[in-house]
Write a protein that holds these residues in place. Structure first.
Motif, PDB file in Angstrom:
ATOM      1  N   GLY A   1       2.094 -14.342  11.249  1.00 36.71           N
ATOM      2  CA  GLY A   1       0.886 -14.926  10.347  1.00 36.71           C
ATOM      3  C   GLY A   1      -0.191 -13.833  10.070  1.00 36.71           C
ATOM      4  O   GLY A   1      -1.135 -14.241   9.501  1.00 36.71           O
ATOM      5  N   ASN A   2      -0.111 -12.787  10.434  1.00 41.12           N
ATOM      6  CA  ASN A   2      -1.017 -11.679  10.384  1.00 41.12           C
ATOM      7  C   ASN A   2      -0.469 -10.678   9.107  1.00 41.12           C
ATOM      8  O   ASN A   2       0.136  -9.730   9.326  1.00 41.12           O
ATOM      9  N   PRO A   3      -1.250 -10.781   7.995  1.00 41.55           N
ATOM     10  CA  PRO A   3      -0.746  -9.918   7.016  1.00 41.55           C
ATOM     11  C   PRO A   3      -0.909  -8.276   7.382  1.00 41.55           C
ATOM     12  O   PRO A   3       0.181  -7.505   6.766  1.00 41.55           O
ATOM     13  N   ALA A   4      -1.893  -8.070   8.151  1.00 44.48           N
ATOM     14  CA  ALA A   4      -2.118  -6.648   8.684  1.00 44.48           C
ATOM     15  C   ALA A   4      -0.878  -6.143   9.091  1.00 44.48           C
ATOM     16  O   ALA A   4      -0.807  -4.949   9.608  1.00 44.48           O
ATOM     17  N   GLN A   5      -0.112  -6.733   9.900  1.00 45.44           N
ATOM     18  CA  GLN A   5       1.072  -6.426  10.975  1.00 45.44           C
ATOM     19  C   GLN A   5       2.429  -6.239   9.860  1.00 45.44           C
ATOM     20  O   GLN A   5       3.264  -5.495  10.579  1.00 45.44           O
ATOM     21  N   VAL A   6       2.470  -6.517   8.755  1.00 44.54           N
ATOM     22  CA  VAL A   6       3.604  -6.298   7.914  1.00 44.54           C
ATOM     23  C   VAL A   6       3.790  -4.801   7.732  1.00 44.54           C
ATOM     24  O   VAL A   6       4.834  -4.653   7.929  1.00 44.54           O
ATOM     25  N   GLY A   7       3.023  -3.977   7.410  1.00 41.80           N
ATOM     26  CA  GLY A   7       3.067  -2.471   7.038  1.00 41.80           C
ATOM     27  C   GLY A   7       3.659  -1.816   8.478  1.00 41.80           C
ATOM     28  O   GLY A   7       4.698  -1.504   8.360  1.00 41.80           O
ATOM     29  N   PRO A   8       3.000  -2.145   9.648  1.00 41.66           N
ATOM     30  CA  PRO A   8       3.274  -1.404  10.748  1.00 41.66           C
ATOM     31  C   PRO A   8       4.897  -2.035  11.352  1.00 41.66           C
ATOM     32  O   PRO A   8       5.890  -1.119  11.551  1.00 41.66           O
ATOM     33  N   GLN A   9       4.935  -3.294  11.131  1.00 43.49           N
ATOM     34  CA  GLN A   9       6.485  -4.055  11.627  1.00 43.49           C
ATOM     35  C   GLN A   9       7.468  -3.113  10.554  1.00 43.49           C
ATOM     36  O   GLN A   9       8.480  -2.963  11.178  1.00 43.49           O
ATOM     37  N   VAL A  10       7.225  -3.461   9.310  1.00 44.09           N
ATOM     38  CA  VAL A  10       8.407  -3.111   8.411  1.00 44.09           C
ATOM     39  C   VAL A  10       8.427  -1.512   8.632  1.00 44.09           C
ATOM     40  O   VAL A  10       9.726  -1.122   8.500  1.00 44.09           O
ATOM     41  N   GLY A  11       7.410  -0.724   8.855  1.00 44.81           N
ATOM     42  CA  GLY A  11       7.560   0.659   9.145  1.00 44.81           C
ATOM     43  C   GLY A  11       8.474   0.800  10.223  1.00 44.81           C
ATOM     44  O   GLY A  11       9.522   1.805  10.094  1.00 44.81           O
ATOM     45  N   LYS A  12       8.539   0.035  11.380  1.00 37.88           N
ATOM     46  CA  LYS A  12       9.211   0.378  12.325  1.00 37.88           C
ATOM     47  C   LYS A  12      10.957  -0.041  12.086  1.00 37.88           C
ATOM     48  O   LYS A  12      11.691   0.786  12.475  1.00 37.88           O
ATOM     49  N   PHE A  13      10.997  -1.183  11.165  1.00 42.57           N
ATOM     50  CA  PHE A  13      12.487  -1.461  10.785  1.00 42.57           C
ATOM     51  C   PHE A  13      12.816  -0.207   9.809  1.00 42.57           C
ATOM     52  O   PHE A  13      14.106   0.036   9.853  1.00 42.57           O
ATOM     53  N   LEU A  14      12.146   0.299   9.046  1.00 39.91           N
ATOM     54  CA  LEU A  14      12.532   1.290   8.158  1.00 39.91           C
ATOM     55  C   LEU A  14      12.984   2.607   8.848  1.00 39.91           C
ATOM     56  O   LEU A  14      13.955   3.190   8.681  1.00 39.91           O
ATOM     57  N   ALA A  15      12.020   2.955   9.856  1.00 42.77           N
ATOM     58  CA  ALA A  15      12.428   4.001  10.657  1.00 42.77           C
ATOM     59  C   ALA A  15      13.599   3.793  11.530  1.00 42.77           C
ATOM     60  O   ALA A  15      14.556   4.953  11.761  1.00 42.77           O
TER      61      ALA A  15
ATOM     62  N   LEU B   1       4.742  -9.117  -1.113  1.00 39.15           N
ATOM     63  CA  LEU B   1       4.252  -8.010  -1.577  1.00 39.15           C
ATOM     64  C   LEU B   1       3.669  -6.969  -0.670  1.00 39.15           C
ATOM     65  O   LEU B   1       3.540  -5.623  -1.086  1.00 39.15           O
ATOM     66  N   ALA B   2       3.346  -7.302   0.425  1.00 34.55           N
ATOM     67  CA  ALA B   2       3.128  -6.340   1.622  1.00 34.55           C
ATOM     68  C   ALA B   2       4.244  -5.411   2.083  1.00 34.55           C
ATOM     69  O   ALA B   2       4.177  -4.229   2.426  1.00 34.55           O
ATOM     70  N   VAL B   3       5.545  -5.938   2.067  1.00 37.14           N
ATOM     71  CA  VAL B   3       6.796  -5.551   2.187  1.00 37.14           C
ATOM     72  C   VAL B   3       6.883  -4.354   1.170  1.00 37.14           C
ATOM     73  O   VAL B   3       7.303  -3.239   1.495  1.00 37.14           O
ATOM     74  N   LYS B   4       6.755  -4.952  -0.141  1.00 35.20           N
ATOM     75  CA  LYS B   4       7.035  -3.878  -1.234  1.00 35.20           C
ATOM     76  C   LYS B   4       6.135  -2.550  -1.083  1.00 35.20           C
ATOM     77  O   LYS B   4       6.494  -1.619  -1.371  1.00 35.20           O
ATOM     78  N   SER B   5       4.687  -2.764  -0.666  1.00 35.97           N
ATOM     79  CA  SER B   5       3.811  -2.031  -0.462  1.00 35.97           C
ATOM     80  C   SER B   5       4.456  -0.663   0.794  1.00 35.97           C
ATOM     81  O   SER B   5       4.192   0.296   0.533  1.00 35.97           O
ATOM     82  N   ALA B   6       4.938  -1.483   1.629  1.00 30.94           N
ATOM     83  CA  ALA B   6       5.466  -0.629   2.812  1.00 30.94           C
ATOM     84  C   ALA B   6       6.629   0.309   2.488  1.00 30.94           C
ATOM     85  O   ALA B   6       6.620   1.367   2.892  1.00 30.94           O
ATOM     86  N   VAL B   7       7.593  -0.407   1.701  1.00 34.83           N
ATOM     87  CA  VAL B   7       8.699   0.202   1.140  1.00 34.83           C
ATOM     88  C   VAL B   7       8.281   1.283   0.253  1.00 34.83           C
ATOM     89  O   VAL B   7       9.068   2.678   0.201  1.00 34.83           O
ATOM     90  N   GLU B   8       7.251   1.191  -0.616  1.00 34.46           N
ATOM     91  CA  GLU B   8       6.815   2.336  -1.478  1.00 34.46           C
ATOM     92  C   GLU B   8       6.152   3.548  -0.557  1.00 34.46           C
ATOM     93  O   GLU B   8       6.459   4.660  -1.113  1.00 34.46           O
ATOM     94  N   SER B   9       5.471   3.032   0.309  1.00 33.27           N
ATOM     95  CA  SER B   9       4.877   4.264   1.098  1.00 33.27           C
ATOM     96  C   SER B   9       5.781   5.134   1.912  1.00 33.27           C
ATOM     97  O   SER B   9       5.699   6.185   1.961  1.00 33.27           O
ATOM     98  N   ALA B  10       7.064   4.394   2.162  1.00 38.28           N
ATOM     99  CA  ALA B  10       8.135   5.216   2.724  1.00 38.28           C
ATOM    100  C   ALA B  10       8.897   5.812   1.868  1.00 38.28           C
ATOM    101  O   ALA B  10      10.200   6.404   2.289  1.00 38.28           O
ATOM    102  N   GLY B  11       8.701   5.718   0.527  1.00 37.59           N
ATOM    103  CA  GLY B  11       9.813   6.262  -0.314  1.00 37.59           C
ATOM    104  C   GLY B  11      11.141   5.710  -0.381  1.00 37.59           C
ATOM    105  O   GLY B  11      12.071   6.320  -0.555  1.00 37.59           O
ATOM    106  N   ARG B  12      11.299   4.667  -0.060  1.00 34.08           N
ATOM    107  CA  ARG B  12      12.484   3.856   0.010  1.00 34.08           C
ATOM    108  C   ARG B  12      12.784   2.764  -1.086  1.00 34.08           C
ATOM    109  O   ARG B  12      13.422   1.803  -1.073  1.00 34.08           O
ATOM    110  N   VAL B  13      12.223   2.746  -2.161  1.00 29.25           N
ATOM    111  CA  VAL B  13      12.087   1.955  -3.292  1.00 29.25           C
ATOM    112  C   VAL B  13      13.460   1.665  -3.929  1.00 29.25           C
ATOM    113  O   VAL B  13      14.163   0.540  -4.084  1.00 29.25           O
ATOM    114  N   GLN B  14      14.286   2.790  -3.914  1.00 34.35           N
ATOM    115  CA  GLN B  14      15.755   2.939  -4.547  1.00 34.35           C
ATOM    116  C   GLN B  14      16.559   2.123  -3.648  1.00 34.35           C
ATOM    117  O   GLN B  14      17.759   1.850  -4.250  1.00 34.35           O
ATOM    118  N   ASP B  15      16.290   2.066  -2.556  1.00 35.28           N
ATOM    119  CA  ASP B  15      17.169   1.341  -1.472  1.00 35.28           C
ATOM    120  C   ASP B  15      17.109   0.101  -1.262  1.00 35.28           C
ATOM    121  O   ASP B  15      17.788  -0.601  -0.555  1.00 35.28           O
TER     122      ASP B  15
END
Length: 348
Positions: A217-231, A249-263
């Motif tokens: 339930g912590n929006p601030a954790q979305v970026g770091p957690q999704v970042g681990k999944f992407l890695a 929307l936070a997942v979308k932001s993390a994906v964009e930061s990782a350059g994985r939009v096309q995937d």
């Protein structure tokens, strides 16, 4: 003397007879067309005890607030012979009991209870003893018909939408999936929706591994957690099911930061105004944004709850027996149908 013509009634006399006749015909036509009540319709007093109206507090794991739910009842009541009485249960058993007692003293005709707690059984008994019918919302009251969101159905809609997208766009390519959100929640039944997403994905895409990404339930954790999944998945395609629109929307932001939009493809739950809006808002789900990686959100329609519940209340007041359980019609809202399901308020 010349021949005298027969007397003709004066013009004013003819009008004096014609006007009452015309008015009588007009009145009959108006009543026959339903433009004026022949018999006054009974006005019912209906109480709605809301889960919470605390500012900023959202309900059912979505972005909707109790105040939006109350407003839907205010607007929906205008189309029924209903006087609404509102109570705030404040997510507290003692307050919920006090509200029921106040409604009994008010002698309401029907009580709509939206409360999650142990007091529902006692409240139902107290209202029944007072001869007041009860309609429960989202959480059961023993012996009362229930209107509820269906998290399992909503999860299946989301999972099937992601599977269809993958089969259409990425057939044969390596694909991984994740369910992201407050998966350890106990109050809002979010976990069962996530489980339904996983089941639908495994049924349609048996080779795809589904990972739970619990943000607690912590929006601030979305970026770091999704970042681990992407890695952990540096190649291949990615499917994300978010438990709510803010998380999507936070997942979308993390994906964009990782350059994985096309995937990536994302489906959300809720369909609140953070993800759609008016003609002049720049929102994610919009006819002008058909290329978004957020391909849709499963609508919960909590901002229209009054429009769904009050017709059921009217049926009860007229003596009808309702089904024990009536569920929300959950629909995947995309850029193609968003203006059908949610016409923008500023569209001419």
């Amino acid at each position: 003397m010349g021949h005298r013509a027969p007397a003709v009634p004066a013009r004013g006399c003819r009008r004096s007879h014609a006007r009452p006749l015309a008015l009588g015909v007009l009145a009959a036509l108006v009543l026959g067309a339903g433009l004026g009540p022949a018999v006054a319709q009974r006005q019912y007093v209906v109480a709605f005890a809301n889960l919470t109206e605390e500012p900023g507090v959202t309900v059912e794991g979505t972005g909707f607030t109790g105040r939006e739910i109350r407003e839907s009842f205010v607007l929906a009541a205008r189309t029924h012979p209903i006087e609404m009485v509102f109570y705030d249960n404040q997510r507290d058993d003692a307050r919920a009991m006090q509200n029921a007692e106040a409604a009994i003293a008010r002698k309401v005709d029907l009580y709509i209870q939206y409360h999650r707690g142990a007091a529902n059984a006692a409240i139902g008994e107290k209202l029944k003893a007072a001869g007041i019918r009860v309609l429960a919302v989202n959480d059961p009251v023993p012996g009362a018909p229930l209107y509820t969101v269906d998290n399992l159905a909503a999860g299946r809609v989301a999972g099937e939408a992601l599977a269809r997208f993958a089969l259409r766009s990425w057939r044969g390519q390596p694909t991984a999936a994740a369910v992201v959100g407050n998966l350890s929640a106990t109050g809002d039944r979010v976990p069962e929706g996530g489980q339904a997403v996983t089941a639908a994905l495994r049924q349609r895409l048996p080779a795809v591994r589904v990972t739970d990404v619990d943000t607690k339930g912590n929006p601030a954790q979305v970026g770091p957690q999704v970042g681990k999944f992407l890695a952990a998945h540096p190649g291949g395609k990615l499917l994300f099911a978010a438990t709510d629109d803010t998380t999507a929307l936070a997942v979308k932001s993390a994906v964009e930061s990782a350059g994985r939009v096309q995937d990536t493809a994302i489906v959300s739950h809720g369909m609140d105004r953070t993800i759609h809006g008016g003609m002049n808002d720049r929102k994610e789900i919009d006819p002008a944004n058909r290329g978004s990686i957020v391909i849709g959100s499963v609508a919960f329609y909590l901002d229209r709850l009054g429009y769904e519940v009050l017709p059921l209340a009217m049926r009860m007041l007229r003596g009808e027996t309702l089904p024990a359980r009536t569920t929300t019609r959950h629909v995947l809202v995309t850029a193609a149908n968003v203006f059908v399901e949610y016409p923008p308020s500023d569209m001419n």
